[in-house]
Design a protein around this motif. Structure first.
Motif, PDB file in Angstrom:
ATOM      1  N   ILE A 166       5.465  -2.675   8.645  1.00 32.23           N
ATOM      2  CA  ILE A 166       4.937  -3.952   8.165  1.00 32.23           C
ATOM      3  C   ILE A 166       4.219  -3.647   6.851  1.00 32.23           C
ATOM      4  O   ILE A 166       3.365  -2.756   6.795  1.00 32.23           O
ATOM      5  N   TRP A 167       4.596  -4.383   5.798  1.00 30.28           N
ATOM      6  CA  TRP A 167       4.027  -4.183   4.459  1.00 30.28           C
ATOM      7  C   TRP A 167       3.321  -5.458   4.031  1.00 30.28           C
ATOM      8  O   TRP A 167       3.870  -6.552   4.162  1.00 30.28           O
ATOM      9  N   SER A 168       2.099  -5.308   3.505  1.00 33.79           N
ATOM     10  CA  SER A 168       1.286  -6.456   3.124  1.00 33.79           C
ATOM     11  C   SER A 168       0.437  -6.103   1.902  1.00 33.79           C
ATOM     12  O   SER A 168       0.084  -4.940   1.705  1.00 33.79           O
ATOM     13  N   GLN A 169       0.099  -7.103   1.123  1.00 33.55           N
ATOM     14  CA  GLN A 169      -0.855  -6.929   0.025  1.00 33.55           C
ATOM     15  C   GLN A 169      -2.149  -7.701   0.287  1.00 33.55           C
ATOM     16  O   GLN A 169      -2.980  -7.846  -0.601  1.00 33.55           O
ATOM     17  N   TYR A 170      -2.323  -8.123   1.506  1.00 33.74           N
ATOM     18  CA  TYR A 170      -3.541  -8.821   1.898  1.00 33.74           C
ATOM     19  C   TYR A 170      -4.724  -7.856   1.805  1.00 33.74           C
ATOM     20  O   TYR A 170      -4.596  -6.674   2.117  1.00 33.74           O
ATOM     21  N   ARG A 171      -5.873  -8.330   1.395  1.00 31.65           N
ATOM     22  CA  ARG A 171      -7.070  -7.475   1.323  1.00 31.65           C
ATOM     23  C   ARG A 171      -7.606  -7.281   2.733  1.00 31.65           C
ATOM     24  O   ARG A 171      -8.179  -8.187   3.308  1.00 31.65           O
ATOM     25  N   GLY A 172      -7.368  -6.105   3.253  1.00 29.96           N
ATOM     26  CA  GLY A 172      -7.728  -5.803   4.631  1.00 29.96           C
ATOM     27  C   GLY A 172      -6.487  -5.807   5.509  1.00 29.96           C
ATOM     28  O   GLY A 172      -5.361  -5.984   5.034  1.00 29.96           O
ATOM     29  N   PHE A 173      -6.696  -5.599   6.791  1.00 30.93           N
ATOM     30  CA  PHE A 173      -5.570  -5.453   7.719  1.00 30.93           C
ATOM     31  C   PHE A 173      -5.309  -6.676   8.593  1.00 30.93           C
ATOM     32  O   PHE A 173      -4.417  -6.654   9.432  1.00 30.93           O
ATOM     33  N   ALA A 174      -6.067  -7.739   8.407  1.00 31.78           N
ATOM     34  CA  ALA A 174      -5.922  -8.909   9.288  1.00 31.78           C
ATOM     35  C   ALA A 174      -4.509  -9.473   9.270  1.00 31.78           C
ATOM     36  O   ALA A 174      -3.931  -9.770  10.328  1.00 31.78           O
ATOM     37  N   GLN A 175      -3.913  -9.619   8.093  1.00 31.71           N
ATOM     38  CA  GLN A 175      -2.563 -10.182   8.006  1.00 31.71           C
ATOM     39  C   GLN A 175      -1.558  -9.262   8.703  1.00 31.71           C
ATOM     40  O   GLN A 175      -0.734  -9.716   9.500  1.00 31.71           O
ATOM     41  N   GLY A 176      -1.615  -7.975   8.397  1.00 35.66           N
ATOM     42  CA  GLY A 176      -0.685  -7.029   9.009  1.00 35.66           C
ATOM     43  C   GLY A 176      -0.825  -6.965  10.515  1.00 35.66           C
ATOM     44  O   GLY A 176       0.166  -6.904  11.244  1.00 35.66           O
ATOM     45  N   LEU A 177      -2.053  -6.990  11.002  1.00 30.13           N
ATOM     46  CA  LEU A 177      -2.274  -6.942  12.453  1.00 30.13           C
ATOM     47  C   LEU A 177      -1.838  -8.234  13.133  1.00 30.13           C
ATOM     48  O   LEU A 177      -1.364  -8.208  14.273  1.00 30.13           O
ATOM     49  N   THR A 178      -1.963  -9.357  12.443  1.00 33.66           N
ATOM     50  CA  THR A 178      -1.459 -10.625  12.987  1.00 33.66           C
ATOM     51  C   THR A 178       0.063 -10.563  13.120  1.00 33.66           C
ATOM     52  O   THR A 178       0.630 -10.991  14.146  1.00 33.66           O
ATOM     53  N   ILE A 179       0.723 -10.023  12.106  1.00 29.98           N
ATOM     54  CA  ILE A 179       2.184  -9.858  12.163  1.00 29.98           C
ATOM     55  C   ILE A 179       2.551  -8.891  13.276  1.00 29.98           C
ATOM     56  O   ILE A 179       3.481  -9.152  14.058  1.00 29.98           O
ATOM     57  N   ALA A 180       1.831  -7.782  13.388  1.00 27.92           N
ATOM     58  CA  ALA A 180       2.106  -6.789  14.436  1.00 27.92           C
ATOM     59  C   ALA A 180       1.967  -7.399  15.832  1.00 27.92           C
ATOM     60  O   ALA A 180       2.771  -7.106  16.725  1.00 27.92           O
ATOM     61  N   ALA A 181       0.966  -8.253  16.013  1.00 29.29           N
ATOM     62  CA  ALA A 181       0.785  -8.906  17.309  1.00 29.29           C
ATOM     63  C   ALA A 181       1.985  -9.778  17.646  1.00 29.29           C
ATOM     64  O   ALA A 181       2.448  -9.830  18.794  1.00 29.29           O
ATOM     65  N   ARG A 182       2.526 -10.454  16.634  1.00 34.13           N
ATOM     66  CA  ARG A 182       3.703 -11.304  16.870  1.00 34.13           C
ATOM     67  C   ARG A 182       4.938 -10.458  17.144  1.00 34.13           C
ATOM     68  O   ARG A 182       5.772 -10.805  17.992  1.00 34.13           O
ATOM     69  N   VAL A 183       5.083  -9.320  16.428  1.00 32.41           N
ATOM     70  CA  VAL A 183       6.192  -8.393  16.699  1.00 32.41           C
ATOM     71  C   VAL A 183       6.114  -7.916  18.147  1.00 32.41           C
ATOM     72  O   VAL A 183       7.129  -7.853  18.844  1.00 32.41           O
ATOM     73  N   MET A 184       4.917  -7.587  18.594  1.00 31.26           N
ATOM     74  CA  MET A 184       4.714  -7.147  19.979  1.00 31.26           C
ATOM     75  C   MET A 184       5.199  -8.219  20.953  1.00 31.26           C
ATOM     76  O   MET A 184       5.905  -7.931  21.914  1.00 31.26           O
TER      77      MET A 184
END
Length: 142
Positions: A73-91
């Motif tokens: 998962i690749w993101s340019q969001y400041r911090g990990f919130a966006q990436g972790l939200t995507i990861a939760a949906r992938v899960m």
């Protein structure tokens, strides 16, 4: 007793993972794509299919495989919130969810790991979240 000829599960499993992720509307609303190859200029955030590691999981009466599939998962969001939200949906889309794997019978899918990383290259604004799933398959007897 004759067993079906074993076939590699890595490619059809990758295809099944990608199809499952692309079919998940809440996930596709979060990312610009789920890709096997990242074209230059692809907008962030996105999911890239990474390495596949296949090991045999045969039994006396059948051929099987375990595929360790890494997703990035690749993101340019400041911090990990966006990436972790995507990861939760992938899960939600993959863990313990049946996959349609061509030439193979899906047995199980298990979440293995997730890591949060910041790309150190300047300007240091890229977040990378490798995520891995182990998928068990058997050769389709038909």
């Amino acid at each position: 007793m004759s067993l079906p000829t074993p076939g590699l599960a890595a490619l059809p499993t990758r295809d099944a993972v990608r199809a499952a992720l692309q079919a998940d509307a809440p996930l596709t609303a979060l990312v610009s794509g789920v890709v096997d190859y990242v074209e230059e200029g692809l907008a962030y955030p996105y999911i890239e299919l990474g390495d596949s590691l296949e090991t045999p999981a045969n039994a006396h009466d059948r051929h099987g495989s375990e595929v360790l599939q890494t997703l990035h998962i690749w993101s340019q969001y400041r911090g990990f919130a966006q990436g972790l939200t995507i990861a939760a949906r992938v899960m939600q889309a993959l863990d313990h969810t049946p996959l349609a794997i061509t030439g193979h019978r899906w047995c199980w899918t298990r979440f293995v790991s997730l890591q949060t990383l910041t790309d150190p290259e300047p300007p240091g604004d890229i977040r990378h979240l490798p995520m891995a799933f182990r998928i068990g398959t058997e050769v389709d007897p038909t």
